[in-house]
Design a protein around this motif. Structure first.
Motif, PDB file in Angstrom:
ATOM      1  N   LYS A  10       0.830  -1.213   0.000  1.00 59.17           N
ATOM      2  CA  LYS A  10       0.000   0.000   0.000  1.00 59.17           C
ATOM      3  C   LYS A  10       0.863   1.261   0.000  1.00 59.17           C
ATOM      4  CE  LYS A  10      -3.584  -2.565   0.353  1.00 59.17           C
ATOM      5  NZ  LYS A  10      -3.489  -3.534  -0.700  1.00 59.17           N
ATOM      6  N   ALA A  11       1.790   1.322   0.912  1.00 61.57           N
ATOM      7  CA  ALA A  11       2.575   2.542   1.068  1.00 61.57           C
ATOM      8  C   ALA A  11       3.542   2.761  -0.085  1.00 61.57           C
ATOM      9  CB  ALA A  11       3.331   2.499   2.394  1.00 61.57           C
ATOM     10  N   SER A  12       4.173   1.697  -0.542  1.00 58.89           N
ATOM     11  CA  SER A  12       5.139   1.902  -1.619  1.00 58.89           C
ATOM     12  C   SER A  12       4.458   2.196  -2.949  1.00 58.89           C
ATOM     13  CB  SER A  12       6.069   0.697  -1.752  1.00 58.89           C
ATOM     14  OG  SER A  12       5.339  -0.438  -2.142  1.00 58.89           O
ATOM     15  N   THR A  13       3.246   1.688  -3.132  1.00 62.06           N
ATOM     16  CA  THR A  13       2.504   2.051  -4.345  1.00 62.06           C
ATOM     17  C   THR A  13       2.240   3.553  -4.363  1.00 62.06           C
ATOM     18  OG1 THR A  13       1.470  -0.125  -4.425  1.00 62.06           O
ATOM     19  CG2 THR A  13       0.413   1.624  -5.661  1.00 62.06           C
ATOM     20  N   LEU A  14       1.831   4.099  -3.236  1.00 66.25           N
ATOM     21  CA  LEU A  14       1.617   5.549  -3.161  1.00 66.25           C
ATOM     22  C   LEU A  14       2.933   6.310  -3.297  1.00 66.25           C
ATOM     23  CD1 LEU A  14      -1.012   5.739  -0.297  1.00 66.25           C
ATOM     24  CD2 LEU A  14      -1.369   6.312  -2.692  1.00 66.25           C
ATOM     25  N   GLY A  15       3.995   5.778  -2.694  1.00 70.07           N
ATOM     26  CA  GLY A  15       5.293   6.455  -2.774  1.00 70.07           C
ATOM     27  C   GLY A  15       5.847   6.485  -4.180  1.00 70.07           C
ATOM     28  N   VAL A  16       5.835   5.340  -4.854  1.00 69.58           N
ATOM     29  CA  VAL A  16       6.344   5.293  -6.231  1.00 69.58           C
ATOM     30  C   VAL A  16       5.442   6.124  -7.148  1.00 69.58           C
ATOM     31  CG1 VAL A  16       6.750   3.766  -8.196  1.00 69.58           C
ATOM     32  CG2 VAL A  16       7.517   3.107  -5.935  1.00 69.58           C
ATOM     33  N   GLY A  17       4.142   6.052  -6.925  1.00 69.05           N
ATOM     34  CA  GLY A  17       3.226   6.874  -7.721  1.00 69.05           C
ATOM     35  C   GLY A  17       3.489   8.355  -7.549  1.00 69.05           C
ATOM     36  N   GLY A  18       3.768   8.771  -6.320  1.00 67.94           N
ATOM     37  CA  GLY A  18       4.084  10.177  -6.071  1.00 67.94           C
ATOM     38  C   GLY A  18       5.383  10.610  -6.739  1.00 67.94           C
ATOM     39  N   MET A  19       6.386   9.753  -6.684  1.00 67.96           N
ATOM     40  CA  MET A  19       7.653  10.067  -7.352  1.00 67.96           C
ATOM     41  C   MET A  19       7.452  10.228  -8.863  1.00 67.96           C
ATOM     42  SD  MET A  19      10.192  10.227  -5.247  1.00 67.96           S
ATOM     43  CE  MET A  19      10.588   9.790  -3.578  1.00 67.96           C
ATOM     44  N   LEU A  20       6.651   9.342  -9.423  1.00 63.70           N
ATOM     45  CA  LEU A  20       6.429   9.421 -10.868  1.00 63.70           C
ATOM     46  C   LEU A  20       5.564  10.628 -11.248  1.00 63.70           C
ATOM     47  CD1 LEU A  20       6.049   5.623 -11.511  1.00 63.70           C
ATOM     48  CD2 LEU A  20       7.877   7.094 -12.343  1.00 63.70           C
ATOM     49  N   ILE A  21       4.655  11.011 -10.381  1.00 65.10           N
ATOM     50  CA  ILE A  21       3.870  12.226 -10.644  1.00 65.10           C
ATOM     51  C   ILE A  21       4.775  13.450 -10.619  1.00 65.10           C
ATOM     52  CG2 ILE A  21       2.118  13.757  -9.637  1.00 65.10           C
ATOM     53  CD1 ILE A  21       0.562  11.199  -8.904  1.00 65.10           C
ATOM     54  N   ALA A  22       5.714  13.488  -9.659  1.00 62.79           N
ATOM     55  CA  ALA A  22       6.681  14.592  -9.624  1.00 62.79           C
ATOM     56  C   ALA A  22       7.532  14.584 -10.880  1.00 62.79           C
ATOM     57  CB  ALA A  22       7.552  14.479  -8.379  1.00 62.79           C
ATOM     58  N   SER A  23       7.910  13.411 -11.349  1.00 55.58           N
ATOM     59  CA  SER A  23       8.691  13.315 -12.581  1.00 55.58           C
ATOM     60  C   SER A  23       7.882  13.800 -13.782  1.00 55.58           C
ATOM     61  CB  SER A  23       9.140  11.874 -12.791  1.00 55.58           C
ATOM     62  OG  SER A  23       9.863  11.747 -13.976  1.00 55.58           O
ATOM     63  N   MET A  24       6.586  13.523 -13.774  1.00 51.30           N
ATOM     64  CA  MET A  24       5.732  14.009 -14.869  1.00 51.30           C
ATOM     65  C   MET A  24       5.621  15.531 -14.847  1.00 51.30           C
ATOM     66  SD  MET A  24       2.772  11.073 -14.841  1.00 51.30           S
ATOM     67  CE  MET A  24       1.648  11.997 -15.842  1.00 51.30           C
ATOM     68  N   LEU A  25       5.574  16.114 -13.644  1.00 48.97           N
ATOM     69  CA  LEU A  25       5.536  17.582 -13.551  1.00 48.97           C
ATOM     70  C   LEU A  25       6.807  18.203 -14.115  1.00 48.97           C
ATOM     71  CD1 LEU A  25       4.016  18.125  -9.990  1.00 48.97           C
ATOM     72  CD2 LEU A  25       2.991  18.778 -12.167  1.00 48.97           C
ATOM     73  N   VAL A  26       7.941  17.627 -13.762  1.00 51.47           N
ATOM     74  CA  VAL A  26       9.217  18.155 -14.264  1.00 51.47           C
ATOM     75  C   VAL A  26       9.311  17.938 -15.772  1.00 51.47           C
ATOM     76  CG1 VAL A  26      11.722  17.879 -14.149  1.00 51.47           C
ATOM     77  CG2 VAL A  26      10.370  17.906 -12.057  1.00 51.47           C
ATOM     78  N   ALA A  27       8.831  16.800 -16.257  1.00 53.06           N
ATOM     79  CA  ALA A  27       8.856  16.528 -17.698  1.00 53.06           C
ATOM     80  C   ALA A  27       7.994  17.532 -18.452  1.00 53.06           C
ATOM     81  CB  ALA A  27       8.361  15.111 -17.972  1.00 53.06           C
ATOM     82  N   ALA A  28       6.891  17.956 -17.863  1.00 51.81           N
ATOM     83  CA  ALA A  28       6.024  18.937 -18.519  1.00 51.81           C
ATOM     84  C   ALA A  28       6.725  20.284 -18.661  1.00 51.81           C
ATOM     85  CB  ALA A  28       4.727  19.094 -17.735  1.00 51.81           C
ATOM     86  N   THR A  29       7.561  20.646 -17.685  1.00 51.91           N
ATOM     87  CA  THR A  29       8.294  21.912 -17.806  1.00 51.91           C
ATOM     88  C   THR A  29       9.386  21.834 -18.859  1.00 51.91           C
ATOM     89  OG1 THR A  29       9.866  21.318 -16.068  1.00 51.91           O
ATOM     90  CG2 THR A  29       7.874  22.492 -15.400  1.00 51.91           C
ATOM     91  N   GLN A  30       9.850  20.622 -19.177  1.00 50.71           N
ATOM     92  CA  GLN A  30      10.888  20.442 -20.186  1.00 50.71           C
ATOM     93  C   GLN A  30      10.316  20.209 -21.579  1.00 50.71           C
ATOM     94  OE1 GLN A  30      13.137  17.186 -18.636  1.00 50.71           O
ATOM     95  NE2 GLN A  30      14.127  18.436 -17.057  1.00 50.71           N
ATOM     96  N   GLY A  31       9.009  20.229 -21.693  1.00 49.13           N
ATOM     97  CA  GLY A  31       8.381  20.077 -22.997  1.00 49.13           C
ATOM     98  C   GLY A  31       8.097  18.635 -23.394  1.00 49.13           C
ATOM     99  N   ARG A  32       8.285  17.692 -22.461  1.00 51.97           N
ATOM    100  CA  ARG A  32       7.958  16.293 -22.752  1.00 51.97           C
ATOM    101  C   ARG A  32       6.558  15.994 -22.247  1.00 51.97           C
ATOM    102  NH1 ARG A  32      10.462  12.185 -20.375  1.00 51.97           N
ATOM    103  NH2 ARG A  32      10.951  13.328 -18.491  1.00 51.97           N
ATOM    104  N   ALA A  33       5.953  14.964 -22.816  1.00 50.81           N
ATOM    105  CA  ALA A  33       4.592  14.620 -22.422  1.00 50.81           C
ATOM    106  C   ALA A  33       4.556  13.795 -21.137  1.00 50.81           C
ATOM    107  CB  ALA A  33       3.905  13.849 -23.545  1.00 50.81           C
ATOM    108  N   GLY A  34       5.632  13.104 -20.795  1.00 48.22           N
ATOM    109  CA  GLY A  34       5.654  12.286 -19.589  1.00 48.22           C
ATOM    110  C   GLY A  34       4.954  10.950 -19.768  1.00 48.22           C
TER     111      GLY A  34
END
Length: 113
Positions: free
Chosen positions: A42-66
């Motif tokens: 349960k906890a690691s699913t939320l943790g990994v999901g949160g990390m990937l959401i942060a990565s998607m936010l950073v990818a959006a600032t770099q012009g990638r779709a994520g």
């Protein structure tokens, strides 16, 4: 706008790290297999999901779709519960004992015949 997204991504990483820490502590401290299985899935699913959401936010600032991050998130959210279910079914099949207390209403009353 970029600074706001960076701060948001940093906040999401901190929150996700908290969930990962809780999952790791649960894996170390809980007494039996069934409880140890529950905490990290349960906890690691939320943790990994949160990390990937942060990565998607950073990818959006770099012009990638994520898209890779989105696919990894979907894969983790699908496979973690399925693998936990399969491991718990295998443990039940092997009759692994549990230390969890049994609730009073789950025990059938014994009749005097």
């Amino acid at each position: 706008m970029t600074v706001l997204i960076e701060w948001t991504a940093a906040a999401v990483i901190v929150i996700a790290s908290f969930f990962l820490l809780v999952g790791a502590l649960g894996l170390l401290r809980l007494p039996d297999f069934y409880m140890r299985l529950h905490a990290p899935t349960k906890a690691s699913t939320l943790g990994v999901g949160g990390m990937l959401i942060a990565s998607m936010l950073v990818a959006a600032t770099q012009g990638r779709a994520g898209v890779p991050e989105l696919l990894i998130t979907l894969f983790v959210f699908v496979t973690a519960p399925v693998s936990a279910n399969l491991m718990s079914q295998a443990a039940l099949h092997l009759k692994l004992p549990s230390r969890a207390p049994v609730p009073e209403d789950a025990v059938p009353e014994r009749r005097a015949d």
